[in-house]
Design an enzyme around this catalytic site. Structure first.
Site, PDB file in Angstrom:
ATOM      1  N   ASP A  53       9.566  13.526 -10.582  1.00 37.95           N
ATOM      2  CA  ASP A  53       9.464  14.646  -9.648  1.00 37.95           C
ATOM      3  C   ASP A  53      10.377  15.755 -10.129  1.00 37.95           C
ATOM      4  OD1 ASP A  53       7.581  13.720  -8.091  1.00 37.95           O
ATOM      5  OD2 ASP A  53       9.009  12.746  -6.526  1.00 37.95           O
ATOM      6  N   GLU A 231       0.425  14.417  -2.072  1.00 31.67           N
ATOM      7  CA  GLU A 231       1.999  14.533  -1.888  1.00 31.67           C
ATOM      8  C   GLU A 231       2.604  15.502  -2.737  1.00 31.67           C
ATOM      9  OE1 GLU A 231       3.715  10.549  -2.415  1.00 31.67           O
ATOM     10  OE2 GLU A 231       2.994  10.299  -4.430  1.00 31.67           O
TER      11      GLU A 231
END
Ligand SMILES: *[C@@H]1O[C@H](CO)[C@@H](O)[C@H](O)[C@H]1NC(C)=O
Ligand SMILES: *[C@@H]1O[C@H](CO)[C@@H](O)[C@H](O)[C@H]1NC(C)=O
Ligand SMILES: *[C@@H]1O[C@H](CO)[C@@H](O)[C@H](O)[C@H]1NC(C)=O
Ligand SMILES: *[C@@H]1O[C@H](CO)[C@@H](O)[C@H](O)[C@H]1NC(C)=O
Length: 384
Positions: A53, A231
């Protein structure tokens, strides 16, 4: 009276960890069933950093990278390929939010506005909706102390978690966008439980506007399916369009067991003229109806499960936007900690982003910006 909530919470508790036990899985060895060998997508430019991420901003002609990790590590480089130097962390200890692993936040997103930096971060644990989005700020990136302001959004437990839509959503993976006309800032967040949502931020960007009754909209949703693996929201703006990006599929935990080909992470997008949506993909399918154009996915039998993306906007009309993300390199390994930073320049075909091979930053005529961009309202103020 007491049985229903107990049953519900039991169901919720077991549903998430089982989310990826149900689909067919494959052992390593049946490679063709696992990897996509397509050469229609470009290989990444290697960022030469282990990361999950990633979040990158360009400031003062340097790239600053934030990632999930102990106290939210910050790295710096003169370019996207590194080497990256670790220059510190956002938090100097545990988050002041009492949730998840307080020393190990997830998925930071940092933005700059008016000389101040805002880092939105997540505390959660895998398979749980008991999550929080927190916020820390600073005025300089190099070596200065950040202030942890604590929680913006709680889901499942904690102050405000009884407010809709926090009653049904999951407060993870924040991203940020500003309405190019009104200047109103928005936070996008969420995953799995009712997928990705958007709420307006207050003017100081430290809380949700009208916290007791936020004007929330749903950006993405997979109806009629048990598993809703969307997500890692991101939102970019270009040439009159807002682009709602997200990661779809299984992100992690591949240790020897793989989902069906195509069910691993991929990077998807939809767009809208309105920052609040509705967002539709290239085929016109709404993101709220399971739509999402696949922009980048596994390729060449080398790149596996790319996701956790962000987009760095071009600093002017002559240069290209950058799509960056993490991915697994099948020749290196599949442990979560082995994910690597990758990036590609983007062209736009009929207004749809397409990753391109190589390191040529020059925008082609097809990819150039025709509309008016209000540079002041881009999420990150560039250069200065
Ligand atoms: C990229 O930036 C790093 C760190 O600032 C520097 O060491 C390296 O030489 C640069 N590479 C290129 C190709 O400019
Ligand atoms: C938090 O995560 C770190 C890194 O994975 C780990 O070393 C540490 O033990 C965890 N702390 C708690 C309280 O679980
Ligand atoms: C556009 O941005 C690039 C990269 O920051 C820079 O090198 C170039 O000089 C800029 N061009 C103009 C016309 O401002
Ligand atoms: C994958 O890893 C191999 C071996 O380290 C390396 O040679 C190759 O450049 C890597 N490719 C990508 C896209 O990371």
């Amino acid at each position: 009276m007491h049985h229903l909530p107990l049953l519900l919470s039991l169901l919720l508790a077991i549903a998430a960890p089982l989310a990826w036990a149900a689909p067919a899985s494959h052992q390593l060895g049946q490679l063709s069933q696992i990897y996509d060998t397509t050469d229609k997508l470009p290989l990444p430019n290697e960022g030469n950093l282990q990361v999950h991420d990633p979040n990158i901003i360009l400031h003062d002609e340097h790239y600053y990278l934030f990632k999930g990790g102990i106290n939210i590590p910050i790295f710096k480089s003169g370019n996207m390929s590194g080497p990256w130097e670790k220059i510190g962390t956002v938090l100097d200890g545990d988050s002041i939010i009492h949730k998840g692993n307080r020393s190990r936040p997830w998925a930071p997103t940092t933005i700059e506005r008016n000389g101040k930096f805002y880092c939105y971060y997540t505390l959660s644990s895998r398979g749980s909706r008991n999550s929080a989005i927190g916020i820390a700020t600073t005025t300089t990136l190099d070596g200065s102390a950040w202030t942890d302001h604590g929680v913006l959004i709680n889901t499942e437990k904690g102050p405000g978690s009884d407010v809709y839509p926090y009653t049904i959503t999951n407060a993870i993976d924040a991203s940020f966008i500003v309405d190019q006309v009104s200047g109103q800032a928005y936070l996008n967040y969420g995953s799995f439980w009712h997928d990705i949502w958007q709420v307006p931020l207050s003017d100081d960007l430290l809380s949700v506007k009208d916290a007791g009754k936020p004007d929330a909209v749903q950006l993405t949703f997979i109806p009629r399916k048990k598993h809703k693996p969307e997500e890692g929201s991101w939102m970019s703006y270009r040439d009159g369009w807002y682009y709602a990006w997200f990661s779809h599929g299984k992100c992690c935990n591949f240790d020897g067991v793989f989902p069906d080909r195509g069910d691993e992470y991929s990077i998807r997008v939809g767009r809208s003229k309105n920052v609040r949506g509705p967002f539709a993909d290239r085929d016109g399918k709404l993101l709220r109806e399971g739509g999402g154009e696949v922009v980048y996915g596994s390729n060449h039998g080398v790149v596996y499960a790319p996701g956790g993306l962000g987009v760095l906007p071009a600093s002017n009309e002559s240069t290209r936007d950058i799509l960056y993300y993490h991915y697994l390199n099948t020749t290196i390994g599949f442990k979560d900690g082995e994910a690597r930073l990758g990036w590609n320049y983007l062209d736009y075909e009929d207004g749809w982003p397409v990753p391109v091979e190589g390191q040529d930053a020059t925008a082609t005529s097809a990819g150039s910006i025709h509309g008016v961009t209000n540079w002041d309202y881009l999420p990150v103020v560039l250069g200065e």
